[in-house]
Enzyme design. Sequence first.
Site, PDB file in Angstrom:
ATOM      1  CD  GLU A 127      -3.138  -1.007   1.811  1.00 17.12           C
ATOM      2  OE1 GLU A 127      -4.456  -0.517   1.194  1.00 17.12           O
ATOM      3  OE2 GLU A 127      -3.184  -1.079   2.978  1.00 17.12           O
ATOM      4  CD  GLU A 147      -4.124  -5.740   3.288  1.00 21.57           C
ATOM      5  OE1 GLU A 147      -2.986  -4.956   3.708  1.00 21.57           O
ATOM      6  OE2 GLU A 147      -4.149  -6.512   2.188  1.00 21.57           O
TER       7      GLU A 147
END
Length: 273
Positions: A127, A147
């Site tokens: 990210e 995730e």
Amino acid sequence: MDHRSDHRTGTEHLTVARQGATMIVTLNRPEAKNALSIAMLVGLYDAWLAADADDTVRSVVLTGAGGSFCAGMDLKALAGAGMDGERYRDRMKADPDLHWKAMLRHHRPRKPVVAAVEGYCVAGGTEILQGTDIRVAGESATFGLFEVRRGLFPIGGSTVRLPRQIARTHALEMLLTGRPYTAAEAERIGLVGRVVPDGTALDAALDVAERINGCGPLAVEAVKASVYETAEMTETDGLAAELKRGWPVFGTADAKEGARAFAEKRDPVYRRA
């Protein structure tokens, strides 16, 4: 390679050094594969601000210590357990968005940011990577957004930014499968721009930064700003915005110096004027 440390910035999990006009920002928690902690996030945000505030800094290289880039969030450390985090709790309370700014979700430095990736660059690491401008990776680096495998959401911006940076089919595969990606795959889908031998990503990123440093800083910053500013505009609006940003650059002393240096067959000396 000897890098001069800057002791005015950084924390126990984030170091800042200088090599010429390049600020080197190092995620420095190697025993945890540089998993994100409060100390690291506070140091990161302060480093972005320091780079933009210092006109002698023309580029930033972001890397990780100990052969890893970043293994993502350390939930225990981010909860402020033990000594780590307590020192910075006031900073986090004063700015509830500090962690997002540190991860380049809510903040974009005006200076170019080059990522030098070795080892793990997963979850929150991938990210943060999406907030950088140019990306170099060692051939054994590992990428991925894990995730969903843990029933979580990659809330650091990936569902918005990743499909804008790589083809949607690749973005959705990465987002929905949570599988790891090799450096070769990351290069093939456009997540990173170049793969280099292990252990050389930092040197390669510093070479890119040095090339940036040799260019006119006002021009570099205006070009970066234009690319991001116009990304979601129509072509007509984008071209108009480009002219608005670009034309003033031609009237600067740096532009005249660039032309003069070319004519005189010498390196230009830019003064941000």
